[in-house]
Design an enzyme around this catalytic site. Sequence first.
Site, short mmCIF file in Angstrom:
data_model
loop_
_atom_site.label_atom_id
_atom_site.label_comp_id
_atom_site.label_asym_id
_atom_site.label_seq_id
_atom_site.Cartn_x
_atom_site.Cartn_y
_atom_site.Cartn_z
N ARG A 1 1.96 20.76 35.76
CA ARG A 1 2.64 19.79 36.65
C ARG A 1 1.97 18.44 36.53
NH1 ARG A 1 0.40 20.86 42.89
NH2 ARG A 1 -1.80 20.71 42.32
N HIS B 1 3.67 13.88 45.09
CA HIS B 1 4.45 14.90 44.37
C HIS B 1 5.40 14.27 43.34
CE1 HIS B 1 2.97 17.73 47.29
NE2 HIS B 1 3.54 17.09 48.28
N GLN C 1 -7.35 20.31 45.83
CA GLN C 1 -8.61 20.59 46.52
C GLN C 1 -9.75 20.73 45.52
OE1 GLN C 1 -5.61 21.83 47.26
NE2 GLN C 1 -5.46 22.51 49.39
N THR D 1 -14.50 -13.19 70.53
CA THR D 1 -14.04 -12.73 69.22
C THR D 1 -13.68 -13.94 68.35
OG1 THR D 1 -11.69 -12.48 69.80
CG2 THR D 1 -13.14 -10.61 70.26
N LYS E 1 -13.34 -9.09 66.35
CA LYS E 1 -12.16 -9.70 65.73
C LYS E 1 -11.78 -8.84 64.53
CE LYS E 1 -10.50 -13.56 66.64
NZ LYS E 1 -9.74 -13.72 67.90
O1 LIG Z 1 -2.92 21.04 44.89
C1 LIG Z 1 -2.20 21.45 45.81
N1 LIG Z 1 -2.76 21.91 46.94
C2 LIG Z 1 -2.04 22.39 47.99
O2 LIG Z 1 -2.60 22.83 49.03
C3 LIG Z 1 -0.63 22.36 47.86
N2 LIG Z 1 0.38 22.72 48.68
C4 LIG Z 1 1.54 22.45 48.03
O3 LIG Z 1 2.70 22.64 48.51
N3 LIG Z 1 1.29 21.92 46.79
C5 LIG Z 1 -0.08 21.86 46.67
N4 LIG Z 1 -0.85 21.41 45.67
#
Ligand SMILES: O=c1[nH]c(=O)c2[nH]c(=O)[nH]c2[nH]1
Length: 286
Positions: free
Chosen positions: A170, A241, A213, A56, A11
């Site tokens: 940014r 973004h 990353q 379930t 469920k």
């Molecule tokens: O931190 C980021 N990693 C990316 O791989 C990436 N690609 C992107 O267009 N902006 C960003 N910013």
Amino acid sequence: MAVLGPNRYGKAETRVVRVTRHGDAHRIKDLTVSTALSGDMTEVHLSGDNSAVLPTDTQKNTVFAFAKKHGVGAIEDFALLLARHFTDARPAIHHARVAIEEHAWERNGAFGHSFVRSGREVRTCVAHHDGTRSWVVSGLRDLVVLNTTNSEFWGFAKDEYTTLPETRDRVLATAVEAAWRHDEPPQDWDKSYENARGALLAAFADTYSLSLQQTLYAMGTRVLAECPEVCEVRLSLPNKHHFPVDLAPFGLDNDGEVFFAADRPYGLIEGTVLREDAPEPGPAWE
Ligand SMILES: O=c1[nH]c(=O)c2[nH]c(=O)[nH]c2[nH]1
């Protein structure tokens, strides 16, 4: 000839709210519980013999009955209780998977009975039990965070389709989805959760980021450093973004003050950080 492959049934998304009344001071636990059982289920698929099938509907009822009988503490404990019950109660069930999401509420003022849904993240867990062993993954989703500076993104690969300008400053924002696997179950799931959450937040805030990353790796590493019981962290980070708006047509300098918060498309940065000696996960991530 066809053969039956892996299968499970259960469920999905039983919504249960458990109220605990201590005089006028009430507490609530608000959960979404999904159960999935597997085992000797060949006949139900091949011949329609349902004798091994615990409906379930019964699984859903068990969630409500256990909420009443046992109360709801840490979601990991509740998930393990249910998973063990389903595997222990029926020989045909060899494996139970119980996934729980917890929706947070806060007190509404000084009233003991009044609550307001919190803007906090959703806490998650998945518990597996196979009759002998258990595996638990804890986590969260929708932990929305934003840094107004200390984030750059430049030096990336470029081809004829690249238009993204390099930036030395940014906004960095994401809605963290994280899950972490324990090699030893912690004594106190709630404390372990708060430690892991705190580590994610601290690393997001104090990492000077050259990419999301890099921030992801820092966040995973911090959880491993702060939570000795955790051996693997999986992160999924949408790059929310924030584009600076060109205010020149209005005779204004933006100066990093006005952004367009785009909701899609978004970059999606995903990765796993684990201890070198992390034990095999078994079915923990399934
Ligand atoms: O931190 C980021 N990693 C990316 O791989 C990436 N690609 C992107 O267009 N902006 C960003 N910013």
